[in-house]
Motif scaffolding. Structure first.
Motif, PDB file in Angstrom:
ATOM      1  N   UNK A  90      15.882 -17.393  37.418  1.00 35.39           N
ATOM      2  CA  UNK A  90      14.924 -18.277  36.763  1.00 35.39           C
ATOM      3  C   UNK A  90      15.563 -18.942  35.546  1.00 35.39           C
ATOM      4  N   UNK A  91      16.231 -18.160  34.713  1.00 33.41           N
ATOM      5  CA  UNK A  91      16.874 -18.728  33.527  1.00 33.41           C
ATOM      6  C   UNK A  91      17.970 -19.715  33.928  1.00 33.41           C
ATOM      7  N   UNK A  92      18.740 -19.382  34.960  1.00 32.08           N
ATOM      8  CA  UNK A  92      19.809 -20.282  35.403  1.00 32.08           C
ATOM      9  C   UNK A  92      19.238 -21.603  35.915  1.00 32.08           C
ATOM     10  N   UNK A  93      18.109 -21.549  36.614  1.00 33.98           N
ATOM     11  CA  UNK A  93      17.492 -22.778  37.147  1.00 33.98           C
ATOM     12  C   UNK A  93      17.049 -23.722  36.035  1.00 33.98           C
ATOM     13  N   UNK A  94      16.658 -23.177  34.903  1.00 35.50           N
ATOM     14  CA  UNK A  94      16.147 -24.001  33.808  1.00 35.50           C
ATOM     15  C   UNK A  94      17.217 -24.335  32.775  1.00 35.50           C
ATOM     16  N   UNK A  95      18.405 -23.780  32.941  1.00 36.34           N
ATOM     17  CA  UNK A  95      19.471 -24.019  31.965  1.00 36.34           C
ATOM     18  C   UNK A  95      19.293 -23.215  30.700  1.00 36.34           C
ATOM     19  N   UNK A 127      10.594 -17.804  27.764  1.00 39.43           N
ATOM     20  CA  UNK A 127      11.997 -17.839  27.344  1.00 39.43           C
ATOM     21  C   UNK A 127      12.726 -18.981  28.049  1.00 39.43           C
ATOM     22  N   UNK A 128      12.472 -19.143  29.350  1.00 45.65           N
ATOM     23  CA  UNK A 128      13.105 -20.224  30.101  1.00 45.65           C
ATOM     24  C   UNK A 128      12.732 -21.577  29.507  1.00 45.65           C
ATOM     25  N   UNK A 129      11.488 -21.729  29.128  1.00 45.39           N
ATOM     26  CA  UNK A 129      11.022 -22.988  28.532  1.00 45.39           C
ATOM     27  C   UNK A 129      11.624 -23.189  27.137  1.00 45.39           C
ATOM     28  N   UNK A 130      11.621 -22.124  26.335  1.00 44.42           N
ATOM     29  CA  UNK A 130      12.120 -22.218  24.961  1.00 44.42           C
ATOM     30  C   UNK A 130      13.622 -22.470  24.898  1.00 44.42           C
ATOM     31  N   UNK A 131      14.362 -21.864  25.789  1.00 45.21           N
ATOM     32  CA  UNK A 131      15.817 -21.938  25.719  1.00 45.21           C
ATOM     33  C   UNK A 131      16.407 -23.061  26.566  1.00 45.21           C
ATOM     34  N   UNK A 132      15.571 -23.724  27.337  1.00 47.30           N
ATOM     35  CA  UNK A 132      16.071 -24.855  28.127  1.00 47.30           C
ATOM     36  C   UNK A 132      16.556 -25.949  27.172  1.00 47.30           C
ATOM     37  N   UNK A 133      17.519 -26.748  27.586  1.00 49.47           N
ATOM     38  CA  UNK A 133      18.038 -27.800  26.711  1.00 49.47           C
ATOM     39  C   UNK A 133      17.002 -28.917  26.532  1.00 49.47           C
ATOM     40  N   UNK A 134      16.166 -28.782  25.513  1.00 49.58           N
ATOM     41  CA  UNK A 134      15.097 -29.751  25.257  1.00 49.58           C
ATOM     42  C   UNK A 134      14.982 -29.991  23.756  1.00 49.58           C
ATOM     43  N   UNK A 135      14.495 -31.183  23.420  1.00 51.77           N
ATOM     44  CA  UNK A 135      14.244 -31.527  22.024  1.00 51.77           C
ATOM     45  C   UNK A 135      12.836 -31.157  21.603  1.00 51.77           C
ATOM     46  N   UNK A 136      11.884 -31.307  22.536  1.00 53.83           N
ATOM     47  CA  UNK A 136      10.477 -31.019  22.275  1.00 53.83           C
ATOM     48  C   UNK A 136      10.026 -29.950  23.252  1.00 53.83           C
ATOM     49  N   UNK A 137       9.469 -28.853  22.723  1.00 57.90           N
ATOM     50  CA  UNK A 137       8.975 -27.753  23.543  1.00 57.90           C
ATOM     51  C   UNK A 137       7.459 -27.713  23.398  1.00 57.90           C
ATOM     52  N   UNK A 138       6.757 -27.778  24.540  1.00 58.66           N
ATOM     53  CA  UNK A 138       5.304 -27.748  24.574  1.00 58.66           C
ATOM     54  C   UNK A 138       4.867 -26.434  25.212  1.00 58.66           C
ATOM     55  N   UNK A 139       4.064 -25.657  24.499  1.00 57.94           N
ATOM     56  CA  UNK A 139       3.612 -24.353  24.985  1.00 57.94           C
ATOM     57  C   UNK A 139       2.093 -24.322  25.015  1.00 57.94           C
ATOM     58  N   UNK A 140       1.516 -23.972  26.169  1.00 57.50           N
ATOM     59  CA  UNK A 140       0.066 -23.932  26.340  1.00 57.50           C
ATOM     60  C   UNK A 140      -0.384 -22.480  26.501  1.00 57.50           C
ATOM     61  N   UNK A 141      -1.026 -21.939  25.484  1.00 56.54           N
ATOM     62  CA  UNK A 141      -1.508 -20.556  25.435  1.00 56.54           C
ATOM     63  C   UNK A 141      -0.385 -19.563  25.765  1.00 56.54           C
ATOM     64  N   UNK A 142       0.693 -19.588  25.003  1.00 56.67           N
ATOM     65  CA  UNK A 142       1.852 -18.753  25.337  1.00 56.67           C
ATOM     66  C   UNK A 142       1.630 -17.255  25.177  1.00 56.67           C
ATOM     67  N   UNK A 143       0.635 -16.828  24.403  1.00 57.86           N
ATOM     68  CA  UNK A 143       0.444 -15.388  24.199  1.00 57.86           C
ATOM     69  C   UNK A 143      -0.353 -14.722  25.313  1.00 57.86           C
ATOM     70  N   UNK A 144      -0.848 -15.505  26.293  1.00 55.87           N
ATOM     71  CA  UNK A 144      -1.558 -14.897  27.421  1.00 55.87           C
ATOM     72  C   UNK A 144      -0.683 -13.828  28.061  1.00 55.87           C
TER      73      UNK A 144
END
Length: 195
Positions: A90-95, A127-144
């Motif tokens: 999963x992490x490899x797929x998202x970079x 983690x995959x979303x946060x660590x992916x190579x992105x400038x803007x990270x959008x998180x929707x209810x991440x503590x679920x």
């Protein structure tokens, strides 16, 4: 927009058949964690969809920094039953890099996602979303689905990602988490928001 501004939203009214939120104005800078809070149905998730061009814009303007790359974590995890995908894959797929992952979750990387708990899968998707190579990270209810240790680790991960230069927009009903993780809060109330 300044050189550090990743998003500049002015007078945004967005929704589906009719506006769900707005007019709303705000900016997001590099290194900033902006929390979005408000009651159910006020347009928090709609705002994230609008930023990605996935809902109707009735009025206003969304300006993105040229070349800005976005990463999105939604409330719904993709189904994994019977899919032989490991955490490492999963992490490899998202970079996304595994470096810095909490030790308890690093131990889950060789395991298939359908063998993990809901909280473990949630954190790996985050983690995959946060660590992916992105400038803007959008998180929707991440503590679920996260336990208190996971919530604390997530708050630290958000701060570290912001320190690395990303801008983060976080939707949550968890007031304590938002207070711990965000630089400022934007409260939404639905149509006729004022910001």
């Amino acid at each position: 927009m300044t050189a550090d501004t990743l998003l500049d939203v002015r007078g945004l009214r967005a929704g589906y058949l009719a506006p769900v939120l707005g007019p709303l104005s705000f900016a997001l800078a590099r290194g900033e964690v902006l929390g979005l809070c408000g009651p159910n149905g006020c347009g928090k998730s709609t705002l994230l969809a609008a930023l990605l061009g996935n809902v109707r814009i009735f009025a206003g303007d969304i300006r993105r920094a040229p070349g800005a790359v976005f990463s999105l974590q939604t409330q719904r995890q993709p189904p994994v039953a019977g899919v032989p995908l490991t955490g490492a894959e999963l992490l490899a797929l998202t970079g996304a890099a595994a470096a810095g992952l909490p030790p308890a979750l690093a131990a889950c990387l060789p395991l298939r996602l359908d063998r993990l708990s809901g909280g473990q899968r949630q954190f790996l998707h985050l983690w995959a979303c946060l660590q992916a190579p992105a400038d803007v990270v959008l998180l929707d209810e991440p503590t679920n689905n996260l336990d208190p240790d996971g919530v604390a680790a997530l708050a630290g991960a958000l701060r570290a990602r912001a320190a690395g230069g990303a801008g983060l927009l976080v939707v949550s009903h968890d007031a304590a988490f938002l207070a711990a993780a965000c630089d400022r809060l934007l409260r939404l109330g639905g149509v006729d928001d004022a910001a």
